[in-house]
Design a protein around this motif. Structure first.
Motif, PDB file in Angstrom:
ATOM      1  N   UNK A  65      48.164   8.448 -17.170  1.00 46.22           N
ATOM      2  CA  UNK A  65      48.854   7.209 -17.545  1.00 46.22           C
ATOM      3  C   UNK A  65      48.002   5.989 -17.214  1.00 46.22           C
ATOM      4  N   UNK A  66      47.387   6.001 -16.033  1.00 40.50           N
ATOM      5  CA  UNK A  66      46.543   4.872 -15.634  1.00 40.50           C
ATOM      6  C   UNK A  66      45.246   4.837 -16.451  1.00 40.50           C
ATOM      7  N   UNK A  67      44.681   6.006 -16.723  1.00 42.24           N
ATOM      8  CA  UNK A  67      43.435   6.062 -17.491  1.00 42.24           C
ATOM      9  C   UNK A  67      43.599   5.488 -18.893  1.00 42.24           C
ATOM     10  N   UNK A  68      44.734   5.768 -19.525  1.00 41.83           N
ATOM     11  CA  UNK A  68      44.913   5.422 -20.937  1.00 41.83           C
ATOM     12  C   UNK A  68      45.675   4.122 -21.159  1.00 41.83           C
ATOM     13  N   UNK A  69      46.198   3.525 -20.098  1.00 43.34           N
ATOM     14  CA  UNK A  69      46.991   2.303 -20.243  1.00 43.34           C
ATOM     15  C   UNK A  69      46.188   1.192 -20.909  1.00 43.34           C
ATOM     16  N   UNK A  70      44.931   1.037 -20.525  1.00 42.06           N
ATOM     17  CA  UNK A  70      44.116  -0.040 -21.093  1.00 42.06           C
ATOM     18  C   UNK A  70      43.786   0.187 -22.566  1.00 42.06           C
ATOM     19  N   UNK A  71      44.022   1.404 -23.044  1.00 40.30           N
ATOM     20  CA  UNK A  71      43.768   1.718 -24.454  1.00 40.30           C
ATOM     21  C   UNK A  71      45.058   1.714 -25.275  1.00 40.30           C
ATOM     22  N   UNK A  72      46.146   1.232 -24.686  1.00 45.19           N
ATOM     23  CA  UNK A  72      47.437   1.116 -25.362  1.00 45.19           C
ATOM     24  C   UNK A  72      48.013   2.476 -25.767  1.00 45.19           C
ATOM     25  N   UNK A  73      47.677   3.508 -25.020  1.00 47.11           N
ATOM     26  CA  UNK A  73      48.208   4.849 -25.267  1.00 47.11           C
ATOM     27  C   UNK A  73      49.279   5.141 -24.218  1.00 47.11           C
ATOM     28  N   UNK A  74      50.457   5.495 -24.676  1.00 49.46           N
ATOM     29  CA  UNK A  74      51.579   5.796 -23.792  1.00 49.46           C
ATOM     30  C   UNK A  74      51.469   7.227 -23.267  1.00 49.46           C
ATOM     31  N   UNK A  75      51.704   7.401 -21.985  1.00 45.20           N
ATOM     32  CA  UNK A  75      51.740   8.741 -21.384  1.00 45.20           C
ATOM     33  C   UNK A  75      53.047   8.866 -20.619  1.00 45.20           C
ATOM     34  N   UNK A  76      53.805   9.919 -20.936  1.00 42.45           N
ATOM     35  CA  UNK A  76      55.119  10.086 -20.320  1.00 42.45           C
ATOM     36  C   UNK A  76      55.252  11.450 -19.657  1.00 42.45           C
ATOM     37  N   UNK A  77      55.851  11.452 -18.477  1.00 42.01           N
ATOM     38  CA  UNK A  77      56.168  12.673 -17.747  1.00 42.01           C
ATOM     39  C   UNK A  77      57.668  12.904 -17.790  1.00 42.01           C
ATOM     40  N   UNK A  78      58.084  14.100 -18.232  1.00 43.65           N
ATOM     41  CA  UNK A  78      59.490  14.478 -18.242  1.00 43.65           C
ATOM     42  C   UNK A  78      59.669  15.652 -17.276  1.00 43.65           C
TER      43      UNK A  78
END
Length: 335
Positions: A236-249
């Protein structure tokens, strides 16, 4: 006598001052601990409320998942349980689908079912994730030319029923490790670059509430789900600057094939939703919160479970696993 009296008063005042400092420190630590606990448990709810209110203040923001992420969704473990229902819910919202699972016949059946209900494009890929690297090479070839908007890493392997490590077949242990750790990691590795390049996309990793503490009698499974938690949160932190959402369920018990070893679990109830109810709730949270249990009663359970110390949670998990193991073995004798 006067100097002695003054010294005694001074000593008492100093001791009172020191005690006040200690009390203040304890109060501050307690307040910060409670604040951190409440934030950790309610940040998901706050994020969902914030996302629901945003359109009223920023109407220019994308309003649908299609607008936010793209037209194609890839779902692994898509022929049963949460994966199948998640695919159906995304199809209802207009997503074209790539369904990935092991059994060709099941994939064809689910594809036909979805196409008969929704006007979307579908594609299926039959691979066995337990084979490791060759599975991902095949998937990469099959996905060539498809802009993946949402990747749902759902595929997973559980014990046939809870048991101690030495009693679990070695081949099954390898499958759990290769599938539960490998699939989410390597598919994300394959697909994330195109999302970064487009500055658009979402990666959804289906973990498990079993990650909350060690799980005796489900030791390997729970440990792999803890990996998913840390992997997702780092990503999530790695991809945040690239506007990519990462979600954990992180679901708790859901009425799925994975839990068929237990008749008590399969009776369901308010704490154990159907896969369809769970998937609708989980999809609703996408784009609104980065971490969620996916279902409101699971969120309540998680909140109260986290109030207990880790050691107590582990003891409770051990007793639960032991009882489920006994139930599964008794159920096997009757079949």
């Amino acid at each position: 006598m006067q100097p002695t009296l003054e010294l005694s008063i001074y000593t008492l005042l100093r001791m009172a001052f020191i005690w006040q400092l200690i009390s203040l420190a304890i109060y501050l630590v307690g307040t910060l601990t409670i604040a951190a606990f409440l934030y950790d448990n309610f940040k998901s709810l706050i994020s969902i409320i914030k996302a629901l209110l945003e359109p009223y203040f920023q109407p220019q923001l994308p309003q649908t998942l299609l607008d936010k992420f793209g037209k194609w969704a890839v779902i692994t473990g898509a022929t049963d349980g949460i994966g199948k229902e998640y695919a159906k819910e995304l199809a209802r919202q207009g997503f074209n689908l790539v369904l990935i699972s092991r059994t060709k016949e099941k994939l064809i059946a689910v594809t036909n079912e979805i196409e008969s209900e929704h006007k979307v494009k579908t594609k299926w890929i039959a691979v066995d994730f337990a084979k490791g690297r060759e599975a991902y090479e095949q998937i990469e070839k099959e996905l060539a030319g498809i802009e993946v908007g949402i990747l749902v890493n759902n595929v997973g392997r559980m014990y046939d029923y809870p048991d101690t490590l030495d009693m679990v077949p070695e081949d099954l242990v390898w499958e759990i490790l290769i599938i539960n750790v490998g699939a989410a990691t390597m598919l994300t590795r394959k697909i994330a670059p195109q999302m970064k390049a487009r500055r658009k996309g979402a990666i959804v990793n289906i973990g498990s509430g079993s990650e909350l503490q060690p799980m005796p009698n489900m030791a390997v499974y729970a440990a792999t789900k803890k990996y998913i938690t840390h992997f997702t949160q780092a990503l999530e932190r790695e991809l945040a600057e690239h506007n990519v959402t990462v979600q954990l369920i992180m679901p708790l018990f859901v009425l799925t094939k994975m839990n068929e070893y237990s008749s008590s679990v399969m009776r369901g109830g308010i704490l154990i939703p159907t896969a369809s109810s769970f998937a609708k709730s989980a999809v609703f949270t996408l784009g609104k919160t980065s971490t969620t249990t996916g279902f409101w009663t699971h969120g309540l359970q998680y909140f109260f479970m986290k109030l207990a110390p880790l050691r107590l949670r582990t003891l409770i998990a051990h007793e639960l696993g032991r009882r489920l193991r006994i139930e599964a073995l008794e159920q096997k004798k009757l079949t």
